[in-house]
Design a protein around this motif. Structure first.
Motif: not given
Length: 362
Positions: A304-306, A346-354
């Motif tokens: 998810n772009g993390q 870390g950074t995340w935007t819309t979703t932070n799936e494992t």
């Protein structure tokens, strides 16, 4: 003589009335009375934000409640005492108005007296507010941490970035100070010290402040949740628990890698232990299989772009969505069934799936 006795009696009556009023108001203040429930000794260390200015007891209230609710036996320690009567242990080492150098001047004595197993350090706000030698504030923090680790070398020391400030100029100074903290902590970790970083600045916003400096009750509770998540991510920092599962902090279900068959093997478990708008903290536990290993390498991909911004207790590199984490010098060799842990921000935007991790053992 009778006049003096009369004045003394009046003073005693007045003092008794003050104490009664404080108790009736539901707060306890003053020098610590060494309350203890026989648990792991934890020293909350810092300034007025540790003391709980504006909300007596501060983050210690929510932290204590989370610890009790989850079955942890912890003994807060320190020379100071305040907070509501409902707070089970009022002891702490929070000193309103004190800077890093002032805490450093007394910390060795406090540590020798109370011998904490875990230290919660949130300090530097008064250096910013007083504009006190800010260029050297990170170096002074580093020296303080060295004094802590030298005095109680087996203690787990949690170092928090300082919370936001409402003043734009002071907030800029706070961010500059905070930017140096991860490197300081990483240096201690690389030297084999039990030092851990957590991002307290990212856990709050200026909307969580009651006076531009100190948190509201809700802000202090956000601090409590962040401390609690960090403590749970380091095995043994608050002992074991037989209580109910955690409910207070944002976490994700920890997927575990399947060990390869035959030879040396390892597994890895990834857990998000704290999450806030735009950022998160994760803890990764690596365990050896049925045979001892001399090193480990983890790989995973973020879907998810993390991105990983900081790490400790591991060398973490990224190439796009692909992430690789390798052991450092002191935690690669694991006996059969033994485990170690590292952390990352870390950074995340819309979703932070494992992500799903693969573990290769050497």
């Amino acid at each position: 003589m009778n006049l003096r006795r009369g004045r003394l009696a009046a003073t005693v009556v007045a003092a008794t009335a003050v104490v009664a009023a404080v108790v009736a108001a539901g707060t306890v203040a003053g020098i610590a009375h060494a309350e203890s429930n026989g648990g792991v000794r934890v020293m909350p260390l810092g300034d007025s934000i540790t003391e709980g200015t504006q909300v007596p007891g501060g983050y210690r209230i929510g932290l204590w409640q989370r610890l009790v609710a989850n079955g942890y036996a912890v003994d807060f320690v320190g020379s100071q005492s305040n907070g509501p009567v409902s707070l089970g242990d009022h002891d702490h080492e929070g000193h309103p108005g004190w800077r890093i150098d002032q805490i450093d001047a007394s910390v060795v004595g406090w540590l020798r007296t109370y011998l904490p197993h875990t230290v919660l350090l949130h300090l530097g706000t008064n250096d910013v507010l007083q504009n006190y030698n800010l260029a050297n504030a990170p170096a002074r923090l580093s020296t303080l941490i060295d004094h802590v680790t030298a005095t109680v070398p087996t203690a787990e020391v949690f170092v928090a970035t300082i919370i936001p400030l409402s003043s734009a100029s002071q907030e800029a100074a706070a961010r500059t100070f905070n930017a140096a903290v991860p490197g300081i902590v990483q240096g201690k970790v690389s030297a084999g010290k039990h030092v851990h970083l957590l991002d307290m600045h990212g856990a709050l916003t200026t909307a969580d402040l009651i006076d531009g400096v100190h948190p509201t009750a809700g802000g202090y509770d956000k601090m409590a949740a962040t401390w609690f998540s960090a403590l749970r991510s380091v095995p043994g920092s608050i002992g074991g628990t037989g209580g109910p599962g955690p409910t207070a902090s944002p976490t994700t279900a920890p997927p575990t890698t399947a060990p390869p068959t035959g030879g040396r093997s390892c597994t890895a478990t990834y857990t998000v232990v704290g999450q806030w708008q735009g950022g998160f903290q994760a803890s990764v536990r690596v365990a050896a299989g049925g045979s001892a290993i001399t090193g480990w390498t983890l790989t995973w991909r973020y879907a998810n772009g993390q991105t990983v911004s900081q790490s400790w207790n591991a060398t973490v590199t990224s190439s796009g969505a692909a992430v690789t984490a390798r052991n450092v010098s002191f935690n690669g060799a694991l006996g059969a069934g033994a485990n170690t842990e590292f952390g990352l921000l870390g950074t995340w935007t819309t979703t932070n799936e494992t992500p799903t991790l693969a573990c290769a053992a050497a």
